[in-house]
Scaffold this motif. Structure first.
Motif, PDB file in Angstrom:
ATOM      1  N   MET A   1      67.017 -20.583  15.586  1.00 37.34           N
ATOM      2  CA  MET A   1      65.993 -19.403  15.837  1.00 37.34           C
ATOM      3  C   MET A   1      64.804 -20.123  15.476  1.00 37.34           C
ATOM      4  O   MET A   1      64.523 -20.465  14.275  1.00 37.34           O
ATOM      5  N   ASP A   2      63.684 -19.836  16.316  1.00 32.59           N
ATOM      6  CA  ASP A   2      62.339 -19.981  15.712  1.00 32.59           C
ATOM      7  C   ASP A   2      61.461 -18.716  15.621  1.00 32.59           C
ATOM      8  O   ASP A   2      61.840 -18.001  16.376  1.00 32.59           O
ATOM      9  N   ILE A   3      60.882 -18.539  14.247  1.00 28.51           N
ATOM     10  CA  ILE A   3      60.330 -17.474  13.997  1.00 28.51           C
ATOM     11  C   ILE A   3      58.574 -17.682  13.946  1.00 28.51           C
ATOM     12  O   ILE A   3      58.175 -18.680  13.302  1.00 28.51           O
ATOM     13  N   THR A   4      57.838 -16.938  14.638  1.00 32.22           N
ATOM     14  CA  THR A   4      56.412 -17.034  14.455  1.00 32.22           C
ATOM     15  C   THR A   4      55.638 -15.730  13.566  1.00 32.22           C
ATOM     16  O   THR A   4      56.168 -14.806  13.915  1.00 32.22           O
ATOM     17  N   VAL A   5      55.043 -16.124  12.544  1.00 27.61           N
ATOM     18  CA  VAL A   5      54.717 -15.122  11.502  1.00 27.61           C
ATOM     19  C   VAL A   5      53.089 -14.849  12.231  1.00 27.61           C
ATOM     20  O   VAL A   5      52.182 -15.833  12.058  1.00 27.61           O
ATOM     21  N   LEU A   6      52.762 -13.621  12.610  1.00 32.00           N
ATOM     22  CA  LEU A   6      51.415 -13.334  12.819  1.00 32.00           C
ATOM     23  C   LEU A   6      50.862 -12.396  11.511  1.00 32.00           C
ATOM     24  O   LEU A   6      51.520 -11.437  11.287  1.00 32.00           O
ATOM     25  N   ASP A   7      50.050 -13.107  11.067  1.00 27.51           N
ATOM     26  CA  ASP A   7      49.321 -12.606   9.826  1.00 27.51           C
ATOM     27  C   ASP A   7      47.803 -12.662   9.548  1.00 27.51           C
ATOM     28  O   ASP A   7      47.295 -13.761   9.829  1.00 27.51           O
ATOM     29  N   ALA A   8      47.314 -11.564   9.314  1.00 25.73           N
ATOM     30  CA  ALA A   8      45.585 -11.537   9.182  1.00 25.73           C
ATOM     31  C   ALA A   8      45.281 -12.441   8.076  1.00 25.73           C
ATOM     32  O   ALA A   8      44.018 -12.532   7.921  1.00 25.73           O
ATOM     33  N   LEU A   9      46.052 -12.635   7.159  1.00 27.01           N
ATOM     34  CA  LEU A   9      45.824 -13.263   5.711  1.00 27.01           C
ATOM     35  C   LEU A   9      44.623 -12.653   5.166  1.00 27.01           C
ATOM     36  O   LEU A   9      43.529 -13.296   4.908  1.00 27.01           O
ATOM     37  N   SER A  25      56.739 -20.705  11.819  1.00 32.79           N
ATOM     38  CA  SER A  25      55.191 -20.947  11.777  1.00 32.79           C
ATOM     39  C   SER A  25      54.386 -19.883  11.825  1.00 32.79           C
ATOM     40  O   SER A  25      54.694 -18.835  11.956  1.00 32.79           O
ATOM     41  N   LEU A  26      53.231 -20.248  11.122  1.00 30.00           N
ATOM     42  CA  LEU A  26      52.104 -19.074  11.014  1.00 30.00           C
ATOM     43  C   LEU A  26      51.050 -19.150  12.114  1.00 30.00           C
ATOM     44  O   LEU A  26      50.576 -20.308  12.298  1.00 30.00           O
ATOM     45  N   VAL A  27      50.755 -17.916  12.499  1.00 33.99           N
ATOM     46  CA  VAL A  27      49.470 -17.824  13.301  1.00 33.99           C
ATOM     47  C   VAL A  27      48.492 -16.757  12.661  1.00 33.99           C
ATOM     48  O   VAL A  27      49.033 -15.775  12.365  1.00 33.99           O
ATOM     49  N   GLU A  28      47.376 -17.180  12.236  1.00 34.29           N
ATOM     50  CA  GLU A  28      46.591 -16.314  11.410  1.00 34.29           C
ATOM     51  C   GLU A  28      45.684 -15.499  12.743  1.00 34.29           C
ATOM     52  O   GLU A  28      44.950 -16.054  13.590  1.00 34.29           O
ATOM     53  N   GLY A  29      45.942 -14.199  12.531  1.00 39.13           N
ATOM     54  CA  GLY A  29      45.405 -13.626  13.582  1.00 39.13           C
ATOM     55  C   GLY A  29      45.668 -11.945  13.413  1.00 39.13           C
ATOM     56  O   GLY A  29      46.557 -11.545  12.502  1.00 39.13           O
ATOM     57  N   ASP A  30      45.091 -10.828  13.991  1.00 43.85           N
ATOM     58  CA  ASP A  30      44.938  -9.445  13.931  1.00 43.85           C
ATOM     59  C   ASP A  30      45.757  -8.887  14.708  1.00 43.85           C
ATOM     60  O   ASP A  30      45.955  -9.270  15.943  1.00 43.85           O
ATOM     61  N   ILE A  31      46.733  -8.157  14.286  1.00 40.57           N
ATOM     62  CA  ILE A  31      47.663  -7.340  15.372  1.00 40.57           C
ATOM     63  C   ILE A  31      47.050  -6.413  16.257  1.00 40.57           C
ATOM     64  O   ILE A  31      47.439  -5.786  17.181  1.00 40.57           O
ATOM     65  N   ASP A  33      44.589  -7.165  17.796  1.00 40.64           N
ATOM     66  CA  ASP A  33      43.715  -7.842  18.822  1.00 40.64           C
ATOM     67  C   ASP A  33      44.817  -8.409  19.901  1.00 40.64           C
ATOM     68  O   ASP A  33      45.650  -9.347  19.690  1.00 40.64           O
ATOM     69  N   ALA A  34      44.679  -7.632  21.172  1.00 41.44           N
ATOM     70  CA  ALA A  34      45.594  -7.895  22.124  1.00 41.44           C
ATOM     71  C   ALA A  34      45.345  -9.254  22.574  1.00 41.44           C
ATOM     72  O   ALA A  34      46.703 -10.035  23.179  1.00 41.44           O
ATOM     73  N   GLY A  35      44.198  -9.999  22.662  1.00 39.94           N
ATOM     74  CA  GLY A  35      44.428 -11.290  22.956  1.00 39.94           C
ATOM     75  C   GLY A  35      45.177 -12.281  22.145  1.00 39.94           C
ATOM     76  O   GLY A  35      45.404 -13.364  22.649  1.00 39.94           O
ATOM     77  N   VAL A  36      45.318 -11.938  20.938  1.00 38.12           N
ATOM     78  CA  VAL A  36      46.079 -12.616  20.268  1.00 38.12           C
ATOM     79  C   VAL A  36      47.491 -12.514  20.184  1.00 38.12           C
ATOM     80  O   VAL A  36      48.362 -13.431  20.256  1.00 38.12           O
ATOM     81  N   VAL A  37      47.812 -11.074  20.323  1.00 41.23           N
ATOM     82  CA  VAL A  37      49.335 -10.478  20.330  1.00 41.23           C
ATOM     83  C   VAL A  37      49.884 -10.969  21.745  1.00 41.23           C
ATOM     84  O   VAL A  37      50.995 -11.257  21.453  1.00 41.23           O
ATOM     85  N   ASP A  38      49.378 -10.609  22.852  1.00 44.04           N
ATOM     86  CA  ASP A  38      49.796 -10.783  24.101  1.00 44.04           C
ATOM     87  C   ASP A  38      50.728 -12.057  24.487  1.00 44.04           C
ATOM     88  O   ASP A  38      51.769 -11.890  24.599  1.00 44.04           O
ATOM     89  N   PRO A  39      49.873 -13.066  24.210  1.00 43.00           N
ATOM     90  CA  PRO A  39      50.835 -14.472  24.407  1.00 43.00           C
ATOM     91  C   PRO A  39      51.839 -14.534  23.578  1.00 43.00           C
ATOM     92  O   PRO A  39      52.927 -15.236  23.749  1.00 43.00           O
ATOM     93  N   LEU A  77      50.680  -3.847  19.344  1.00 44.63           N
ATOM     94  CA  LEU A  77      52.026  -4.416  19.577  1.00 44.63           C
ATOM     95  C   LEU A  77      52.969  -3.960  20.779  1.00 44.63           C
ATOM     96  O   LEU A  77      53.666  -4.249  21.273  1.00 44.63           O
ATOM     97  N   LEU A  78      52.986  -2.475  20.630  1.00 45.06           N
ATOM     98  CA  LEU A  78      53.901  -1.646  21.438  1.00 45.06           C
ATOM     99  C   LEU A  78      53.439  -2.046  22.778  1.00 45.06           C
ATOM    100  O   LEU A  78      54.241  -2.122  23.657  1.00 45.06           O
ATOM    101  N   GLU A  79      52.211  -2.068  23.320  1.00 43.62           N
ATOM    102  CA  GLU A  79      51.751  -2.241  24.610  1.00 43.62           C
ATOM    103  C   GLU A  79      52.135  -3.770  24.993  1.00 43.62           C
ATOM    104  O   GLU A  79      52.633  -3.797  26.093  1.00 43.62           O
ATOM    105  N   ALA A  80      52.086  -4.829  24.127  1.00 47.38           N
ATOM    106  CA  ALA A  80      52.434  -5.981  24.349  1.00 47.38           C
ATOM    107  C   ALA A  80      53.992  -5.923  24.621  1.00 47.38           C
ATOM    108  O   ALA A  80      54.604  -6.578  25.611  1.00 47.38           O
ATOM    109  N   ALA A  81      54.866  -5.186  23.845  1.00 52.80           N
ATOM    110  CA  ALA A  81      56.261  -5.271  23.745  1.00 52.80           C
ATOM    111  C   ALA A  81      56.833  -4.577  25.267  1.00 52.80           C
ATOM    112  O   ALA A  81      57.644  -5.128  26.038  1.00 52.80           O
ATOM    113  N   ARG A  82      55.920  -3.698  25.787  1.00 52.20           N
ATOM    114  CA  ARG A  82      56.104  -2.768  26.724  1.00 52.20           C
ATOM    115  C   ARG A  82      56.036  -3.607  28.071  1.00 52.20           C
ATOM    116  O   ARG A  82      56.736  -3.916  28.813  1.00 52.20           O
TER     117      ARG A  82
END
Ligand code: DAU
Length: 304
Positions: A1-9, A25-31, A33-39, A77-82
């Motif tokens: 299982m691969d886990i990506t952590v999205l965290d604004a740090l 793996s860590l991605v630094e970003g803001d939840i 921000d749809a441009g970060v979240v969607d992909p 996040l909900l919109e991206a999951a939907r």
């Protein structure tokens, strides 16, 4: 299982906390921000939404990041999951239910009416309601958990227990808000996380599960247990300015989680859990030291 952590740090995040974990793996970003979240959501099977501004005292000083992260971030996040039809689990707090009287035999259950007190808890309540609406209106495959106060390693030192542990390490007297009669229902962070796994594995879609380990203690009792762990007298602490709107008592009835999913807490000895937590902060000064002066200066400016 691969886990990506999205965290604004932000001040509360630290990349070192996950650097040794395999398959993470860590991605630094803001939840928010749809441009970060969607992909990221598009390539995931499951979103577990832990991200939040979580500290009541901060929300009293400046509520705006709480509205942005907890409400707009959850919406994003909900919109991206939907859009991507991804299973979603939302981490929340028992504080959405408000507080209980000290002598009330009642505990919170999933049917307790929402009654949040602070900017923090009201934004978490709002985020829970968004999740419920996305389940009902859009058929999102989501569950919610509301947990009581966590303790254990890697907790930011603005929180009650690690603040007092690091004060004691530094020879500073613990700081108790008001009389210290307020009650919190403590659970070890590992038990919280095991409960989240159980809900992801077996929880029913659309359901809310309360997570708690029958760990009610007054703040005074916790401070006295910490003083004992450091071999200091039980009155070696200071009373400081109380928190405005300070919730009196939280208490969780976790029978739904226990009965439906068979979850049981493993850390049932609070004194032992505290002793291990003290050891962790003693051994990991590099991790918390850079934040200590800033946190204490911020509390001092509020008379706390
Ligand atoms: O109940 C779950 C919640 O527990 C989470 O949703 C929150 O994110 C988490 O911060 C925590 O909220 P609390 O406000 O209960 O936690 P905190 O650690 O800030 O304080 C715990 C209790 O200790 C509370 O009654 C206030 C008191 N306190 C806190 C600090 C920092 C003190 O007496 N002295 C202190 O220095």
């Amino acid at each position: 299982m691969d886990i990506t952590v999205l965290d604004a740090l932000t001040y509360a995040g630290d990349a070192r906390s996950i650097q040794d974990l395999a398959s993470v793996s860590l991605v630094e970003g803001d939840i928010a921000d749809a441009g970060v979240v969607d992909p990221l959501v598009a390539e995931s099977d499951l979103v577990v939404h832990f991200a939040a501004e979580s500290h009541n005292d901060n929300s009293l000083n400046d509520p705006s990041p709480f509205v942005r992260t907890n409400i707009v971030g959850t919406f994003t996040l909900l919109e991206a999951a939907r859009r991507n039809d991804v299973r979603f689990h939302h981490i929340s707090t028992d504080e959405v239910y408000g507080d209980l009287e000290l002598d009330d035999p009642a505990k919170f259950t999933a049917s307790t009416p929402y009654n949040p007190s602070s900017p923090y808890s009201s934004t978490k309540a709002g985020s829970d309601l968004l999740v419920r609406a996305w389940v009902r209106s859009f058929g999102l495959r989501a569950t919610i958990s509301n947990c009581s106060n966590n303790y254990g390693p890697y907790q930011h030192i603005e929180k009650f227990i690690p603040r007092q542990i690091t004060n004691l390490i530094d020879g500073i007297r613990p700081r108790l808000y008001g009389a210290g009669a307020n009650v919190r229902d403590w659970i070890h962070v590992d038990d919280h996380n095991r409960a989240v796994w159980a809900i992801i594995d077996g929880g029913r879609i659309g359901e809310t599960y309360l997570i708690g380990a029958d760990g009610e203690k007054s703040n005074l009792e916790v401070v006295q247990e910490l003083l004992a762990a450091f071999g200091r007298p039980e009155d070696d602490f200071d009373h400081v300015t109380d928190r405005p709107g300070h919730d009196l008592r939280y208490a969780i009835d976790a029978s739904k989680l226990r009965d439906e999913l068979g979850w049981r807490p493993q850390h049932t000895d609070f004194q032992d859990g505290l002793a291990h937590t003290v050891d962790w902060y003693r051994s990991n000064e590099d991790w918390w030291r850079p934040e200590k002066a800033r946190v204490e200066a911020s509390y001092a400016s509020q008379g706390q």
